[in-house]
Design an enzyme around this catalytic site. Sequence first.
Site, mmCIF file in Angstrom:
data_model
loop_
_atom_site.group_PDB
_atom_site.id
_atom_site.type_symbol
_atom_site.label_atom_id
_atom_site.label_comp_id
_atom_site.label_asym_id
_atom_site.label_seq_id
_atom_site.Cartn_x
_atom_site.Cartn_y
_atom_site.Cartn_z
ATOM 1 C CG ASP A 320 4.512 0.858 11.868
ATOM 2 O OD1 ASP A 320 4.883 0.658 10.706
ATOM 3 O OD2 ASP A 320 3.460 1.462 12.149
ATOM 4 C CE LYS A 369 1.260 1.761 8.780
ATOM 5 N NZ LYS A 369 2.682 1.441 8.779
ATOM 6 C CE LYS A 413 2.653 9.270 4.813
ATOM 7 N NZ LYS A 413 2.918 8.426 5.975
ATOM 8 C CE LYS A 484 4.185 5.137 11.576
ATOM 9 N NZ LYS A 484 4.818 4.299 10.551
HETATM 10 P P1 NAI Z 1 3.732 -3.030 -0.317
HETATM 11 O O1 NAI Z 1 2.322 -3.416 -0.231
HETATM 12 O O2 NAI Z 1 4.233 -2.345 -1.511
HETATM 13 O O3 NAI Z 1 4.662 -4.293 -0.081
HETATM 14 C C1 NAI Z 1 4.321 -5.350 0.737
HETATM 15 C C2 NAI Z 1 4.728 -6.627 0.049
HETATM 16 O O4 NAI Z 1 4.470 -7.683 0.941
HETATM 17 C C3 NAI Z 1 3.924 -6.912 -1.207
HETATM 18 O O5 NAI Z 1 4.797 -7.147 -2.270
HETATM 19 C C4 NAI Z 1 3.130 -8.169 -0.857
HETATM 20 O O6 NAI Z 1 2.951 -9.010 -1.957
HETATM 21 C C5 NAI Z 1 4.010 -8.783 0.195
HETATM 22 N N1 NAI Z 1 3.375 -9.697 1.140
HETATM 23 C C6 NAI Z 1 2.168 -9.635 1.721
HETATM 24 N N2 NAI Z 1 2.001 -10.642 2.579
HETATM 25 C C7 NAI Z 1 3.132 -11.362 2.557
HETATM 26 C C8 NAI Z 1 3.581 -12.519 3.226
HETATM 27 N N3 NAI Z 1 2.806 -13.157 4.085
HETATM 28 N N4 NAI Z 1 4.822 -12.978 2.969
HETATM 29 C C9 NAI Z 1 5.630 -12.337 2.075
HETATM 30 N N5 NAI Z 1 5.249 -11.250 1.404
HETATM 31 C C10 NAI Z 1 4.014 -10.771 1.635
HETATM 32 O O7 NAI Z 1 4.005 -2.143 1.004
HETATM 33 P P2 NAI Z 1 5.249 -1.210 1.351
HETATM 34 O O8 NAI Z 1 4.911 0.171 0.985
HETATM 35 O O9 NAI Z 1 6.486 -1.814 0.852
HETATM 36 O O10 NAI Z 1 5.199 -1.290 2.943
HETATM 37 C C11 NAI Z 1 5.506 -2.496 3.576
HETATM 38 C C12 NAI Z 1 5.163 -2.449 5.044
HETATM 39 O O11 NAI Z 1 5.931 -1.457 5.670
HETATM 40 C C13 NAI Z 1 3.703 -2.134 5.346
HETATM 41 O O12 NAI Z 1 3.259 -2.909 6.420
HETATM 42 C C14 NAI Z 1 3.767 -0.696 5.769
HETATM 43 O O13 NAI Z 1 2.709 -0.335 6.608
HETATM 44 C C15 NAI Z 1 5.091 -0.679 6.490
HETATM 45 N N6 NAI Z 1 5.616 0.652 6.629
HETATM 46 C C16 NAI Z 1 5.926 1.425 5.537
HETATM 47 C C17 NAI Z 1 6.453 2.690 5.709
HETATM 48 C C18 NAI Z 1 6.809 3.574 4.581
HETATM 49 O O14 NAI Z 1 7.156 4.722 4.813
HETATM 50 N N7 NAI Z 1 6.818 3.134 3.367
HETATM 51 C C19 NAI Z 1 6.699 3.210 7.051
HETATM 52 C C20 NAI Z 1 6.267 2.357 8.105
HETATM 53 C C21 NAI Z 1 5.807 1.100 7.879
HETATM 54 C C1 DG6 Z 2 -0.064 5.682 5.565
HETATM 55 O O1 DG6 Z 2 0.089 6.296 6.745
HETATM 56 C C2 DG6 Z 2 0.803 4.524 5.291
HETATM 57 C C3 DG6 Z 2 1.729 4.108 6.344
HETATM 58 O O2 DG6 Z 2 2.291 2.848 6.094
HETATM 59 C C4 DG6 Z 2 2.759 5.138 6.569
HETATM 60 O O3 DG6 Z 2 3.178 5.730 5.393
HETATM 61 C C5 DG6 Z 2 3.914 4.711 7.299
HETATM 62 O O4 DG6 Z 2 3.487 4.012 8.423
HETATM 63 C C6 DG6 Z 2 4.750 5.895 7.647
HETATM 64 O O5 DG6 Z 2 4.199 6.536 8.695
HETATM 65 P P1 DG6 Z 2 4.730 7.860 9.268
HETATM 66 O O6 DG6 Z 2 3.679 8.264 10.245
HETATM 67 O O7 DG6 Z 2 6.031 7.589 9.945
HETATM 68 O O8 DG6 Z 2 4.848 8.799 8.121
#
Ligand code: NAI
Ligand code: DG6
Length: 528
Positions: A320, A369, A413, A484
């Site tokens: 994460d 999460k 966010k 994380k």
């Molecule tokens: P998002 O939902 O925009 O992107 C995820 C993508 O994964 C989507 O395009 C979806 O179609 C695809 N997907 C789902 N299952 C799949 C699979 N089995 N194989 C291939 N592709 C698949 O989400 P985002 O914002 O890009 O975040 C991605 C991940 O990163 C999430 O798990 C989120 O919790 C994690 N994350 C994000 C952070 C941030 O600051 N944006 C920080 C920490 C973690």
């Molecule tokens: C809401 O908390 C969505 C999550 O995917 C976070 O944005 C992401 O884990 C980032 O978390 P943090 O606590 O580092 O801002």
Amino acid sequence: MLVDTFSVAGKADTTDYKTSKFVYNNTEVEMKDGHAVVTPTHKELEIRISQHAPKTGLMLVGFGGSNGSTLLGGLLANQHNITWERKDGVCNPNFFGSMIESSTVRLGTTHAGEDVYAPFRSLVPFVDPKNPDQFMLGGWDINNDNMYAAMQKAAVLDVTLQHKLRPYMENITPMPSVFDINFVAANQEDRANNVITAEYAKEMLGEEVDTTGRRWYVEVIKAQMRKFKEENNLEKIVVLWTANTECFAPIIEGVNTTEAELLASLKDAEKSKHIAPSSLFAIAAIEEKVTFINGSPQNTLVPGVIEYAVRNRSMIGGDDFKSGQTKMKSVLTDFLVSSGIKPTCIASYNHLGNNDGLNLSSPAQFRSKEITKANVVDDIVASNDILYKRPGEIEKPDHCIVIKYLKYVGDSKRAMDEYTSEIFMRGKNTIVLHNTCEDSLLAAPIIMDMALCGEMLGRLEVREPNGEWENFHPVMNTISFFCKAPRVPDQTPIINALPAQRACLENILRCVAGLPIETNMRLENRVM
Ligand code: NAI
Ligand code: DG6
């Protein structure tokens, strides 16, 4: 003052390796009747890294998501020096938020008393992300949008930049992936129009496949990785999960607690249902000796996967991305506790309106999460029993995590935190934070850093004088700064405090560069 590069007087590296000798000073502690006996230890070691930064492909699972499309757009803008206009002027691309590309390390002080800094990246030969001949992106998504359409849907980068990126991105489409609705929220089902089928497997593997269990998925993923590597003339690939957060997979004896169980379960129709898509990617990466990083909170790296990676000496890391609220928490709690102040109540709320938020609106995925976000203060609290020890009980701050999906705010966010602490003479101190930020603009450079570090760690070796060179442990706790919930080798303490995590990485790389570790003693400024 900043310099671009530096050399260490009297140190000569070969064209193949950058090598340094150093003394590793440590302490051993023995407990005798409640009293600690501390023995300083000193070990002479050599450390080296190959000078050749290989042409590397970062393969993202979840390529078409907000993080994936934002990183691709940002990377291409940097590689092709694409500028764009906004009402506040012309913008140039940058890598702000990347510790490797945009932070510095202190080299020392000139005779005139001026501190001299160098880019973090100058410590060792990292892969250069600005160079398209050295670093590129690709990957999988269950959705078949091309990467331009994906970037438009994510609505993160400025529209004027999106238009300029269009010719670079609309011909890139993610590869089909493994999908199992049982691991993600029901609201994600509509996205799944690009999944691996038996027909696709036949095309990739050149023969009819037995679709019992989930081994066939692993074989297809491996074939996709090899194809990507070959087609793009890559020397190395790194695979990173940035797809939807999955629920935790159950850890079941006979299914996934050991390598042998896991490999047998892959072929079993029933047992394999407990192996998450993310774990299938990890297994495929391990079998191809490709570094695998989990950027989401779920337990992709179940015990069987870890055992498999360690025995194969294949690098794994996670979990994460630590990007915003939690990063701040791992600084603020460390500052409070190390100042002798006692945090007693931490309330962390956030709301967001992107697809990640939609997926996390489902309780099982939110729970994954919640766990990674909550554990981040544990070791910091445990480091100070003066504050927390009460007879007969282990005390911890009250700590709650709330995430809500509010579509309107999109990727922007909002995170609100309240830290209440006990101070001198039972006084109370309450700190309130409110942060608004595009989530994916924080995550994208971290993803890149994790990949660059993961690649670099694979080239790092240590040995005792004249001993055998040894690689770093396959469970890469050296990348904790970005996580994380850092994965660590068995029987190893987890360090969450951000300054300690950065100091660890910086000091290891300072040793490779031939610089002394940064102690911040600066006696030259303190003693007459
Ligand atoms: P998002 O939902 O925009 O992107 C995820 C993508 O994964 C989507 O395009 C979806 O179609 C695809 N997907 C789902 N299952 C799949 C699979 N089995 N194989 C291939 N592709 C698949 O989400 P985002 O914002 O890009 O975040 C991605 C991940 O990163 C999430 O798990 C989120 O919790 C994690 N994350 C994000 C952070 C941030 O600051 N944006 C920080 C920490 C973690
Ligand atoms: C809401 O908390 C969505 C999550 O995917 C976070 O944005 C992401 O884990 C980032 O978390 P943090 O606590 O580092 O801002």
